[in-house]
Scaffold this motif. Structure first.
Motif, mmCIF file in Angstrom:
data_model
loop_
_atom_site.group_PDB
_atom_site.id
_atom_site.type_symbol
_atom_site.label_atom_id
_atom_site.label_comp_id
_atom_site.label_asym_id
_atom_site.label_seq_id
_atom_site.Cartn_x
_atom_site.Cartn_y
_atom_site.Cartn_z
ATOM 1 N N PRO A 1 110.183 20.228 4.006
ATOM 2 C CA PRO A 1 109.634 20.864 5.207
ATOM 3 C C PRO A 1 109.988 20.152 6.503
ATOM 4 C CG PRO A 1 107.911 19.660 4.046
ATOM 5 C CD PRO A 1 109.132 19.624 3.165
ATOM 6 N N ARG A 2 110.532 18.942 6.404
ATOM 7 C CA ARG A 2 110.882 18.186 7.608
ATOM 8 C C ARG A 2 112.336 18.383 8.027
ATOM 9 N NH1 ARG A 2 107.387 16.114 4.698
ATOM 10 N NH2 ARG A 2 108.934 15.491 3.182
ATOM 11 N N SER A 3 113.091 19.135 7.257
ATOM 12 C CA SER A 3 114.499 19.374 7.606
ATOM 13 C C SER A 3 114.607 20.364 8.755
ATOM 14 C CB SER A 3 115.260 19.920 6.400
ATOM 15 O OG SER A 3 115.375 18.952 5.386
ATOM 16 N N GLY B 1 116.809 22.617 2.352
ATOM 17 C CA GLY B 1 116.718 21.465 3.254
ATOM 18 C C GLY B 1 118.007 21.298 4.013
ATOM 19 N N GLY B 2 118.149 20.169 4.694
ATOM 20 C CA GLY B 2 119.378 19.855 5.398
ATOM 21 C C GLY B 2 120.442 19.340 4.445
ATOM 22 N N ASP B 3 121.616 19.052 4.993
ATOM 23 C CA ASP B 3 122.742 18.631 4.157
ATOM 24 C C ASP B 3 122.446 17.341 3.388
ATOM 25 O OD1 ASP B 3 124.533 20.754 4.734
ATOM 26 O OD2 ASP B 3 124.933 19.866 6.693
ATOM 27 N N GLY B 4 121.780 16.388 4.040
ATOM 28 C CA GLY B 4 121.463 15.142 3.350
ATOM 29 C C GLY B 4 120.520 15.350 2.186
ATOM 30 N N THR B 5 119.479 16.144 2.414
ATOM 31 C CA THR B 5 118.515 16.446 1.352
ATOM 32 C C THR B 5 119.181 17.171 0.197
ATOM 33 O OG1 THR B 5 116.636 16.580 2.873
ATOM 34 C CG2 THR B 5 116.430 17.742 0.781
ATOM 35 N N VAL B 6 119.919 18.224 0.503
ATOM 36 C CA VAL B 6 120.545 19.040 -0.535
ATOM 37 C C VAL B 6 121.555 18.216 -1.335
ATOM 38 C CG1 VAL B 6 122.053 21.020 -0.958
ATOM 39 C CG2 VAL B 6 120.134 21.225 0.635
ATOM 40 N N SER B 7 122.320 17.380 -0.653
ATOM 41 C CA SER B 7 123.316 16.568 -1.362
ATOM 42 C C SER B 7 122.665 15.610 -2.350
ATOM 43 C CB SER B 7 124.168 15.790 -0.354
ATOM 44 O OG SER B 7 124.969 16.668 0.391
ATOM 45 N N SER B 8 121.556 14.994 -1.947
ATOM 46 C CA SER B 8 120.881 14.073 -2.856
ATOM 47 C C SER B 8 120.326 14.816 -4.069
ATOM 48 C CB SER B 8 119.758 13.328 -2.128
ATOM 49 O OG SER B 8 118.732 14.210 -1.717
ATOM 50 N N PRO C 1 119.786 27.270 3.292
ATOM 51 C CA PRO C 1 119.986 26.520 4.535
ATOM 52 C C PRO C 1 118.700 26.346 5.349
ATOM 53 C CG PRO C 1 120.673 28.803 4.848
ATOM 54 C CD PRO C 1 120.239 28.678 3.412
ATOM 55 N N SER C 2 118.131 25.136 5.312
ATOM 56 C CA SER C 2 116.924 24.850 6.085
ATOM 57 C C SER C 2 117.111 23.668 7.028
ATOM 58 C CB SER C 2 115.745 24.566 5.139
ATOM 59 O OG SER C 2 115.403 25.698 4.382
ATOM 60 N N GLN D 1 128.182 6.596 7.125
ATOM 61 C CA GLN D 1 127.294 7.744 6.960
ATOM 62 C C GLN D 1 127.679 8.521 5.719
ATOM 63 O OE1 GLN D 1 128.074 11.194 7.205
ATOM 64 N NE2 GLN D 1 130.256 10.949 7.677
ATOM 65 N N ILE D 2 126.663 9.159 5.128
ATOM 66 C CA ILE D 2 126.876 9.985 3.947
ATOM 67 C C ILE D 2 126.195 11.325 4.202
ATOM 68 C CG2 ILE D 2 126.547 10.188 1.458
ATOM 69 C CD1 ILE D 2 126.240 7.090 1.442
ATOM 70 N N ASP D 3 126.995 12.357 4.394
ATOM 71 C CA ASP D 3 126.473 13.697 4.714
ATOM 72 C C ASP D 3 125.488 13.660 5.878
ATOM 73 O OD1 ASP D 3 128.027 15.133 2.990
ATOM 74 O OD2 ASP D 3 126.536 15.258 1.401
ATOM 75 N N GLY D 4 125.837 12.892 6.904
ATOM 76 C CA GLY D 4 125.038 12.860 8.122
ATOM 77 C C GLY D 4 123.935 11.821 8.141
ATOM 78 N N ASP D 5 123.650 11.201 7.002
ATOM 79 C CA ASP D 5 122.627 10.157 6.941
ATOM 80 C C ASP D 5 123.307 8.789 7.024
ATOM 81 O OD1 ASP D 5 120.696 12.080 6.654
ATOM 82 O OD2 ASP D 5 120.518 11.863 4.481
ATOM 83 N N VAL D 6 122.921 7.987 8.021
ATOM 84 C CA VAL D 6 123.523 6.666 8.205
ATOM 85 C C VAL D 6 122.807 5.665 7.309
ATOM 86 C CG1 VAL D 6 124.080 4.858 9.874
ATOM 87 C CG2 VAL D 6 124.085 7.261 10.587
ATOM 88 N N ILE D 7 123.580 4.916 6.519
ATOM 89 C CA ILE D 7 122.971 3.941 5.615
ATOM 90 C C ILE D 7 122.486 2.739 6.421
ATOM 91 C CG2 ILE D 7 124.528 4.666 3.768
ATOM 92 C CD1 ILE D 7 125.924 1.893 4.144
#
Length: 324
Positions: free
Chosen positions: A9-11, A60-67, A83-84, A271-277
């Motif tokens: 819900p936060r995406s 969710g977003g790309d990071g959520t969905v990829s995980s 797509p959320s 970064q991995i699918d928009g999420d910075v490690i």
């Protein structure tokens, strides 16, 4: 039909479209469970019972969905990407209709395709090894710096946050990269090195022509520029030639392979699918996981088999307009 919807819900902007999708998806006699993800969710736990359902929807977003896709890789689970998020680049690359009713019908119709996933591995400075899946791109250098700078404004500004971040950093650091692709070594100077499973970004611009997620390969992209101003040429080329078949991509060089090792001359963000490690890295590895996920596709998707099923897997509403 039994369906599981896993929703973050936060995406993105907090859209309620997934609930409209759920209403269209569920028919009399069906069962549907909506599972909302909390902060710090563990994808494997959220999908531990995925095989108990006919369709699993990842919202969710790309990071959520990829995980979540990484947690499902290699498992016999029919999966729909909803797509959320903010950019929803994975969904755009799949090419399904974005209408909730059309997506719901696609889930009931049941056309699927086996798609690749990327896996990235790296070590922190204390030697701890990490691994994570990616469906779009993983990269180190300027792209990660942009993602990091855009993060505070992404929820309020959407995709505009990335452009604001680019304007704020016109002189990114040039790094020397040593890259091994399936054992072949190349060395390049540039502001970023990116490994892509999908290479279409905002505006339907393909960074690298012919990059698809069902060929068992990953694309390595090097931005060989000295400052952000030089990115104007490939950006304009993308606008004028979205598929990259005519003008090409100035200042962008690419390679293709299954197993990629990247080393940089200095520690840089990744970064991995928009999420910075967290922290920085000097080297990392990416490899392809061929046919890792079984994704739902409809008649608009370029991945749909033209000889796909002619009857639905589950009953559908025939009066609904839908691309068959």
């Amino acid at each position: 039909m039994r369906c599981l919807i896993v929703h973050n819900p936060r995406s993105g902007f907090g859209s309620d479209a997934v609930f409209a999708f759920e209403r269209e998806l569920v028919h009399a006699g069906d069962e549907c469970l909506l599972r909302e993800l909390g902060d710090g969710f563990v994808a494997e736990e959220a999908l531990a019972d995925a095989e108990d359902y006919d369709v699993v929807v990842l919202s969710g977003g790309d990071g959520t969905v990829s995980s979540l896709l990484y947690a499902l890789h290699g498992r016999a689970v029919t999966t729909c990407v909803f797509p959320s998020g903010t950019a929803n680049l994975l969904f755009a690359n799949i090419g399904n209709s974005p209408e909730p009713s059309a997506l719901a019908r696609a889930c009931r119709w049941g056309d699927t395709v086996r798609c690749d996933l990327g896996e990235v591995l790296w070590r922190t400075k204390d030697g701890e090894q990490h691994r994570r899946g990616f469906s779009i791109m993983a990269g180190s250098g300027y792209d990660a710096e942009l993602m990091n700078a855009a993060a505070p404004n992404k929820r309020a500004m959407g995709e505009a946050a990335y452009f604001m971040a680019a304007l704020a950093d016109p002189t990114p650091r040039v790094v020397h990269y040593v890259i091994e692709i399936d054992g072949t070594r190349v060395e390049r100077d540039g502001i970023a090195c990116i490994v892509a499973n999908n290479a279409m970004i905002q505006g339907d611009i393909e960074i690298i022509p012919g990059c698809v997620m069902d060929d068992g390969l990953l694309d390595v992209i090097v931005l060989e520029v000295g400052d952000a101003v030089q990115l104007v040429r490939p950006f304009l080329a993308g606008i004028l030639d979205r598929k990259g078949k005519g003008i090409g991509r100035p200042h962008i060089e690419s390679f293709r392979g299954r197993d990629i090792h990247v080393s940089a001359s200095v520690d840089i963000p990744m970064q991995i699918d928009g999420d910075v490690i967290e922290g920085t890295v000097a080297s990392w590895q990416a490899r392809v996981l061929p046919g890792a996920n079984n994704l739902v596709v409809d008649g608009l998707s370029r991945y749909r088999d033209p000889n796909a099923r002619t009857t639905p897997r589950f009953p559908v509403d025939e009066e609904l307009a839908f691309p068959k």
